[in-house]
Design an enzyme around this catalytic site. Structure first.
Site, PDB file in Angstrom:
ATOM      1  N   ASP A 204       0.859  -1.181   0.000  1.00  0.00           N
ATOM      2  CA  ASP A 204       0.000   0.000   0.000  1.00  0.00           C
ATOM      3  C   ASP A 204       0.897   1.233   0.000  1.00  0.00           C
ATOM      4  O   ASP A 204       2.118   1.118  -0.062  1.00  0.00           O
ATOM      5  CB  ASP A 204      -0.929   0.003   1.233  1.00  0.00           C
ATOM      6  CG  ASP A 204      -0.177   0.199   2.539  1.00  0.00           C
ATOM      7  OD1 ASP A 204       1.064   0.311   2.527  1.00  0.00           O
ATOM      8  OD2 ASP A 204      -0.845   0.252   3.594  1.00  0.00           O
ATOM      9  N   ASP A 206       1.378   4.821   2.344  1.00  0.00           N
ATOM     10  CA  ASP A 206       0.970   5.426   3.615  1.00  0.00           C
ATOM     11  C   ASP A 206       1.403   6.888   3.671  1.00  0.00           C
ATOM     12  O   ASP A 206       2.544   7.217   3.346  1.00  0.00           O
ATOM     13  CB  ASP A 206       1.624   4.675   4.784  1.00  0.00           C
ATOM     14  CG  ASP A 206       1.454   3.163   4.698  1.00  0.00           C
ATOM     15  OD1 ASP A 206       0.381   2.680   5.045  1.00  0.00           O
ATOM     16  OD2 ASP A 206       2.410   2.481   4.247  1.00  0.00           O
ATOM     17  N   ASP A 320      -3.275   4.383   2.801  1.00  0.00           N
ATOM     18  CA  ASP A 320      -3.606   4.715   4.188  1.00  0.00           C
ATOM     19  C   ASP A 320      -3.259   6.175   4.449  1.00  0.00           C
ATOM     20  O   ASP A 320      -2.147   6.613   4.152  1.00  0.00           O
ATOM     21  CB  ASP A 320      -2.793   3.857   5.179  1.00  0.00           C
ATOM     22  CG  ASP A 320      -3.332   2.448   5.297  1.00  0.00           C
ATOM     23  OD1 ASP A 320      -4.514   2.227   4.965  1.00  0.00           O
ATOM     24  OD2 ASP A 320      -2.563   1.567   5.722  1.00  0.00           O
TER      25      ASP A 320
END
Ligand code: GTP
Ligand code: MN
Ligand code: MN
Length: 396
Positions: A204, A206, A320
């Site tokens: 992902d 962040d 995120d």
């Protein structure tokens, strides 16, 4: 005659936060094996065993050379009997029977596939496996009720399996920056997580968001999310509110790693590079990446439907977002840069060696009975009596 084992013996401190661990791993075969056993333990609700394997793997990641004989490991910390058996098996027989057995086991394979779905944890996967569900296909046929996150996870399964590149992370960073500055001029974003540690790919991306004036960041996340949504950048998002309150007489929940920031778990819709690229026009190159990705996909995955207009020109990426007040920024930065084991070891060091409680919000000194302020990561290391370790050397 010099004993070879003597010459080659390594010395490594037992806390990962006392070591410098770069991405230059000289023992990937051994660390992959131990990480797989760690993952299997974590997926089986055996966190203690999981941490033991993670610590063992981390010690090997910190070695300056490739291990060729078990004798070289004499005196190293965190290598329990079980880990040493696995290492010996690999060094002497080329493979660990336990690792190979685990890899092939139906249970492990099913846990991997099911927890590979965004929104699905070990508990849920366990329950599904008990109901005879081992694959995505079986899950879809089962009629199990999925929550919103799991539906999005299943829908974008193939995309989210593909590692995110640094270029994609940077492209997302530009979008997030635009969103943040549009809704609150002066707000700042910082890339955190694995990419801040110098990783070239991640599962992902962040980001940490703050504003130099304390309090201006309050309520920022919903505005950022609305902006992103209005521009069509979000395929999924779930925002959680800030619930952290500093107690007058001590840490509200000391040393807890459960975050209480405004936080957003999301799935971005990222346009393909040729569409992002400024000057690209008429004839974008063939959609080769996507085709290549699909030829590799298993027959059980849901195939992304392509609109009548031709191949998709975007991919789904997990992102995120965390918002922190500037007074907690250094703690948030340190706490969200990782690696997970490095963070765990920092908190263990703080608690066991310094009688302090470290979280992503604050550092509390139990002996002095007060919070220790910090405006940089360096200051936090100093408070903890540690030599500063830069992000690129926190890859434990
Ligand atoms: P990849 O994303 O796989 O490349 O690795 P990563 O190191 O970026 O992992 P991840 O995105 O899962 O987490 C990044 C950092 O945030 C890690 O150091 C985690 O410990 C930390 N983190 C993740 N979730 C939470 C949370 O709920 N609370 C807090 N305080 N930290 C978290
Ligand atoms: Mn990450
Ligand atoms: Mn993350």
């Amino acid at each position: 005659q010099i004993d070879e084992a003597e010459v080659m013996a390594f010395s490594v401190p037992s806390y990962a936060c006392l070591r410098r661990t770069t991405l230059d791993n000289h023992n990937p075969i051994l660390t992959d094996a131990l990480s797989l056993l760690a993952e299997n333990a974590e997926l089986s609700d055996e966190d203690g065993r999981g941490v033991a394997f993670r610590r063992a793997a981390a010690v090997l990641k910190a070695l300056p050379e490739t291990v060729t004989a078990v004798t070289q490991l004499r005196g190293l910390p965190c290598l329990g009997g079980h880990s040493l058996r696995v290492i010996r098996d690999i060094l002497e027989n080329g493979a660990s029977s336990e690792v190979e057995f685990t890899k092939q086991s139906e249970r492990f394979k099913a846990l991997k596939v099911l927890t590979g779905i965004f929104g699905v944890g070990a508990k849920t996967a366990e329950r599904w496996i008990r109901d005879g569900i081992h694959s995505l296909h079986q899950l879809q046929e089962s009629g199990q009720t999925l929550n919103r996150a799991q539906r999005a996870g299943l829908e974008h399964y193939d995309d989210l399996k593909q590692p995110v590149t640094k270029a994609e992370a940077d492209a997302i960073g530009e979008i997030v920056e635009k969103a943040v500055v549009s809704v609150l001029p002066g707000a700042q974003i910082t890339l955190i997580g694995g990419f801040r540690r110098g990783k070239l790919t991640g599962h992902d991306v962040d980001f940490l968001i703050t504003h130099p004036e304390e309090g201006r960041e309050v309520g920022l996340m919903p505005k950022v999310v609305s902006w992103l949504e209005s521009q069509g950048f979000l395929l999924y998002q779930k925002t959680t509110r800030n619930s952290y309150l500093e107690a007058k007489d001590g840490p509200a929940r000391p040393a807890s790693n459960i975050d209480r920031f405004e936080r957003c778990f999301s799935i971005f819709k990222l346009a393909d590079e040729e569409k992002r690229g400024a000057e690209e026009t008429e004839n974008p190159p063939e959609d080769r990446c996507r085709l290549a990705a699909h030829s590799q996909a298993t027959d059980e995955g849901p195939q992304p439907t392509e609109a009548a207009g031709g191949p998709r020109r975007w991919r789904a990426v997990r992102v995120d977002l965390v918002v922190s007040p500037i007074s907690q920024f250094a703690f948030a930065l340190l706490g969200w840069t990782g690696s997970k084991l490095f963070e765990r070891e920092l908190r263990r060091w703080a608690g066991h060696e310094k009688a302090m409680s470290l979280s992503s919000h604050a550092l509390y000194d139990n002996k002095q009975g007060r919070y220790l302020r910090a405006t940089s990561e360096e200051e936090i290391f100093t408070h903890l009596g540690l030599e500063y370790i830069p992000p690129s050397e926190r890859n434990a």
